[in-house]
Design a protein around this motif. Structure first.
Motif, PDB file in Angstrom:
ATOM      1  N   UNK A 198       0.837  -1.199   0.000  1.00 38.75           N
ATOM      2  CA  UNK A 198       0.000   0.000   0.000  1.00 38.75           C
ATOM      3  C   UNK A 198       0.872   1.251   0.000  1.00 38.75           C
ATOM      4  N   UNK A 199       1.894   1.258   0.851  1.00 36.34           N
ATOM      5  CA  UNK A 199       2.797   2.415   0.902  1.00 36.34           C
ATOM      6  C   UNK A 199       3.482   2.607  -0.451  1.00 36.34           C
ATOM      7  N   UNK A 200       3.978   1.513  -0.979  1.00 30.43           N
ATOM      8  CA  UNK A 200       4.687   1.602  -2.263  1.00 30.43           C
ATOM      9  C   UNK A 200       3.759   2.124  -3.352  1.00 30.43           C
ATOM     10  N   UNK A 201       2.545   1.594  -3.373  1.00 31.53           N
ATOM     11  CA  UNK A 201       1.603   1.997  -4.412  1.00 31.53           C
ATOM     12  C   UNK A 201       1.220   3.468  -4.272  1.00 31.53           C
ATOM     13  N   UNK A 221       2.557 -10.348 -13.047  1.00 32.27           N
ATOM     14  CA  UNK A 221       1.215  -9.985 -13.474  1.00 32.27           C
ATOM     15  C   UNK A 221       0.526  -9.164 -12.387  1.00 32.27           C
ATOM     16  N   UNK A 222       0.701  -9.605 -11.132  1.00 30.61           N
ATOM     17  CA  UNK A 222       0.038  -8.890 -10.045  1.00 30.61           C
ATOM     18  C   UNK A 222       0.566  -7.460  -9.922  1.00 30.61           C
ATOM     19  N   UNK A 223       1.874  -7.301 -10.044  1.00 30.18           N
ATOM     20  CA  UNK A 223       2.431  -5.948  -9.961  1.00 30.18           C
ATOM     21  C   UNK A 223       1.998  -5.107 -11.154  1.00 30.18           C
ATOM     22  N   UNK A 224       1.951  -5.734 -12.309  1.00 30.88           N
ATOM     23  CA  UNK A 224       1.551  -4.991 -13.511  1.00 30.88           C
ATOM     24  C   UNK A 224       0.121  -4.476 -13.369  1.00 30.88           C
ATOM     25  N   UNK A 225      -0.750  -5.327 -12.809  1.00 28.90           N
ATOM     26  CA  UNK A 225      -2.139  -4.899 -12.607  1.00 28.90           C
ATOM     27  C   UNK A 225      -2.176  -3.675 -11.702  1.00 28.90           C
ATOM     28  N   UNK A 228      -4.036   4.274 -14.886  1.00 30.61           N
ATOM     29  CA  UNK A 228      -5.372   4.555 -15.424  1.00 30.61           C
ATOM     30  C   UNK A 228      -6.116   5.534 -14.521  1.00 30.61           C
ATOM     31  N   UNK A 229      -6.040   5.301 -13.196  1.00 35.72           N
ATOM     32  CA  UNK A 229      -6.786   6.199 -12.298  1.00 35.72           C
ATOM     33  C   UNK A 229      -6.173   7.596 -12.311  1.00 35.72           C
ATOM     34  N   UNK A 230      -4.851   7.688 -12.389  1.00 38.11           N
ATOM     35  CA  UNK A 230      -4.207   9.010 -12.450  1.00 38.11           C
ATOM     36  C   UNK A 230      -4.667   9.754 -13.707  1.00 38.11           C
ATOM     37  N   UNK A 231      -4.677   9.060 -14.830  1.00 41.70           N
ATOM     38  CA  UNK A 231      -5.055   9.720 -16.083  1.00 41.70           C
ATOM     39  C   UNK A 231      -6.527  10.145 -16.041  1.00 41.70           C
ATOM     40  N   UNK A 252       5.417   3.106 -16.356  1.00 40.39           N
ATOM     41  CA  UNK A 252       4.949   1.801 -15.869  1.00 40.39           C
ATOM     42  C   UNK A 252       5.864   0.695 -16.381  1.00 40.39           C
ATOM     43  N   UNK A 253       6.198   0.765 -17.666  1.00 36.18           N
ATOM     44  CA  UNK A 253       7.049  -0.283 -18.236  1.00 36.18           C
ATOM     45  C   UNK A 253       8.431  -0.263 -17.593  1.00 36.18           C
ATOM     46  N   UNK A 254       8.958   0.940 -17.349  1.00 37.06           N
ATOM     47  CA  UNK A 254      10.270   1.060 -16.721  1.00 37.06           C
ATOM     48  C   UNK A 254      10.263   0.395 -15.347  1.00 37.06           C
ATOM     49  N   UNK A 255       9.243   0.755 -14.551  1.00 37.68           N
ATOM     50  CA  UNK A 255       9.155   0.196 -13.204  1.00 37.68           C
ATOM     51  C   UNK A 255       8.945  -1.311 -13.270  1.00 37.68           C
ATOM     52  N   UNK A 256       8.101  -1.729 -14.198  1.00 36.26           N
ATOM     53  CA  UNK A 256       7.832  -3.153 -14.338  1.00 36.26           C
ATOM     54  C   UNK A 256       9.121  -3.888 -14.711  1.00 36.26           C
TER      55      UNK A 256
END
Lengths: 218, 390
Positions: B18-21, B322-326, B333-336, B373-377
């Motif tokens: 949660x903190x990380x997200x 997959x879980x992290x990507x979601x 998506x929510x930010x945009x 997102x791709x960089x972090x992933x």
């Protein structure tokens, strides 16, 4: 499945290994479908040997050869395949997820190959008297109860060899007999070999050979 | 694979996650917001930049003009000389009416007044409304007025005149204006309507062909020489222009830098915001990755057991990835989505102040989000890979 142990010596034992051992620095063969008893006092490397065969330790000299192939060349996927299809184990520390229920622990193994039905699991758990406990998390079970869950888990897959590390240490006489019967039945069904490590000789299985880890004249 | 998910998200790991997200979400939000802000400002700045490339030139008015208006007119020679200047890309002449115009909106507003009209070639208009065309067979004349006139009317005139209503741009375009044009012993009634507003030219504009036609028919004598010209130049700050205009005692409107100055300030502000946003993203990346490492190292024991059970490392890695990507895609998506709402709100707010923004999120925003997102992933992928390898 044929397992050959060639000149094995775990690195921590290099300095202190007894000059004479039934396993270390010997060539030992575990023939297909053969039942072997491995006897040694604690602290002499029984668990180490099982972990070497199972691929969890790499700090040793010599090599293990399974069906003609040295496990030194195994990839991670090779080990995964071996553990799914050919080699099952009950470790001394059981390796259960303490934060998951007994059922979840069993299903994690069961769903990999789907060799055993849920009804069969229920049947085994009933025989061993842990069915009621399977909805509890493993962390809240006694060690003996966990041991029985771990034994059931080891029988939920196809295997050609079963490795057991002091599997009955916390079971009472009655449960030992039941567990031994379940293991025997599973091995006979699969025509599988068995390697049981224990502190001393036991009366539950008819062994083809007994290996002494510590001395040759046992 | 549901069960394996259960194993990794224990109570402690959930907090870490949660903190990380949250860190990643905030960082991403600030970065994307400042990028969007920067783009909007640049758009405004660009518009005012375009605006500045047109200057309107007229002669200076002094006492002599009081007795002879023709002093204000440009002679052919003066026009030629102006057109020859290297800084002039294009030149357009203002035409003005030589006939009488009497406008009557007494029905709607109780007003009637004398009016003037001017025209410039269409290519000098900042906007050309679709119906800014004159049809010689119809009695309709389209008119464009300077936005400034409307502002003066709405905020100065009506405030001092009790009975004058304020008019929105839309209302004013609906009012038909009866106009009588006369001269040369004849007259004609036409209906005019405001069809658009111009920021570039402070005047009342009609189509050039109408003005020439009406001057010809109702005007007294030939069309006079123009008193104002509009010039397209490369750079209004060019010293040559200033020197030339001073030498000739010409005057210009080109010092209107209102939008330009403002936009520059805002651009600096948004650049600073962007830098801070970038640092935030960097920090939130660091927070995310540190928490992520913690999650993985906590899960190391669990991963070990799963491998013992015969799970393939690639299988576990894929589940975790997959879980992290979601999670990351959900953040993006929510930010945009929130940003889109914000941009739309900003759009109407800024428009009230006369700034035109797009009102929609630029395509650069989702692309940037995707890249981050791709960089972090990518980092996550490597972390998982090394975490699962034993």
């Amino acid at each position: 499945m044929r397992i050959e142990l060639q000149q094995l010596l775990p690195e921590p034992l290099i300095e202190i290994a007894p000059k004479v051992s039934g396993i270390w620095q010997q060539n030992v063969v575990l023939e297909p479908s053969q039942w072997t008893q491995l006897v040694a006092p604690s602290g002499r490397g029984k668990s180490t040997l099982l972990n070497i065969i199972y691929g969890n330790r790499t700090d040793y000299q010599g090599q293990v050869i399974i069906d003609g192939n040295s496990t030194l060349k195994y990839t991670a996927d090779d080990w995964a395949a071996l553990r799914r299809e050919k080699l099952s184990v009950v470790f001394q520390d059981l390796r259960l997820f303490t934060n998951l229920t007994g059922w979840d622990n069993l299903l994690l193994k069961q769903q990999l190959t789907d060799t055993v039905t849920k009804e069969q699991i229920t049947e085994m758990a009933t025989k061993l008297g842990v069915l009621r406990l399977l909805d509890k998390t493993c962390g809240t079970m006694s060690y003996g109860e966990r041991q029985r869950v771990a034994i059931i888990r080891s029988l939920l897959q196809p295997f050609k060899y079963l490795l057991l590390d002091e599997p009955f240490s916390h079971l009472d006489e009655n449960n030992r007999q039941i567990a031994a019967d379940l293991i025997k039945e599973a091995c006979q069904q699969r025509n599988a070999g068995l390697l049981i490590a224990g502190l001393g000789a036991d009366k539950y299985f008819t062994y083809h050979q007994t290996l002494q880890l510590d001395e040759t004249n046992g | 694979m549901k069960l394996t998910g259960k194993i990794f998200w224990g109570k402690q790991s959930r907090w870490q996650l949660i903190v990380a997200t949250a860190g990643f979400w905030i960082g991403l939000f600030i970065t994307l917001l400042s990028i969007q802000f920067f783009l909007d400002i640049r758009q405004i700045a660009k518009r005012s930049e375009d605006e500045k490339n047109y200057i309107i030139v007229n002669k200076t008015v002094n006492v002599a003009n009081m007795f002879d208006k023709s002093i204000s007119m440009f002679s052919e020679a003066q026009l030629d000389s102006l057109k020859q200047q290297p800084f002039v890309k294009d030149m357009g002449l203002f035409r003005t009416n030589t006939f009488n115009i009497y406008a009557d909106v007494s029905e709607q507003m109780g007003l009637a007044f004398d009016l003037y009209m001017e025209s410039v070639p269409n290519r000098f208009l900042d906007t050309i409304p679709a119906n800014f065309e004159w049809d010689s067979t119809a009695d309709f004349v389209p008119v464009m007025v300077a936005s400034d006139f409307l502002r003066i009317y709405n905020f100065s005139l009506t405030m001092s005149q009790k009975y004058m209503p304020q008019l929105s741009p839309l209302t004013i375009q609906m009012i038909p204006i009866k106009i009588k044009i006369s001269g040369n012993g004849s007259s004609r009634m036409v209906t005019a309507k405001v069809v658009g507003f111009t920021d570039r030219i402070p005047s009342v504009l009609v189509p050039e062909d109408f003005l020439l036609w009406a001057n010809d028919k109702y005007g007294d004598g030939p069309s006079p020489q123009p008193t104002r010209v509009i010039l397209e130049v490369d750079d209004p700050a060019n010293e040559q222009i200033k020197a030339y205009l001073t030498a000739k005692s010409y005057d210009t409107n080109a010092d209107d830098l209102r939008l330009g100055g403002m936009a520059n300030t805002l651009q600096i502000v948004s650049a600073i915001t962007g830098t801070i946003g970038g640092m935030f993203v960097f920090l939130s990346f660091a927070i995310f990755l540190m928490n992520f490492q913690l999650i993985i190292s906590r899960a190391k024991e669990e991963i070990g057991i799963l491998l013992d059970l015969g799970y393939r490392p690639s299988e576990l890695a894929n589940t975790l990835n997959k879980q992290f990507l979601i999670i990351l895609v959900g953040c993006a998506v929510s930010v945009i989505a929130i940003l889109a709402g914000l941009v739309a709100a900003m759009h109407s707010l800024l428009n009230d102040y006369g700034f035109e923004t797009g009102g929609t999120v630029s395509w650069i925003i989702p692309v940037t989000a995707l890249g981050l997102v791709l960089l972090l992933q990518g980092f996550i992928y490597l972390g998982i890979k090394s975490g699962i390898k034993r």
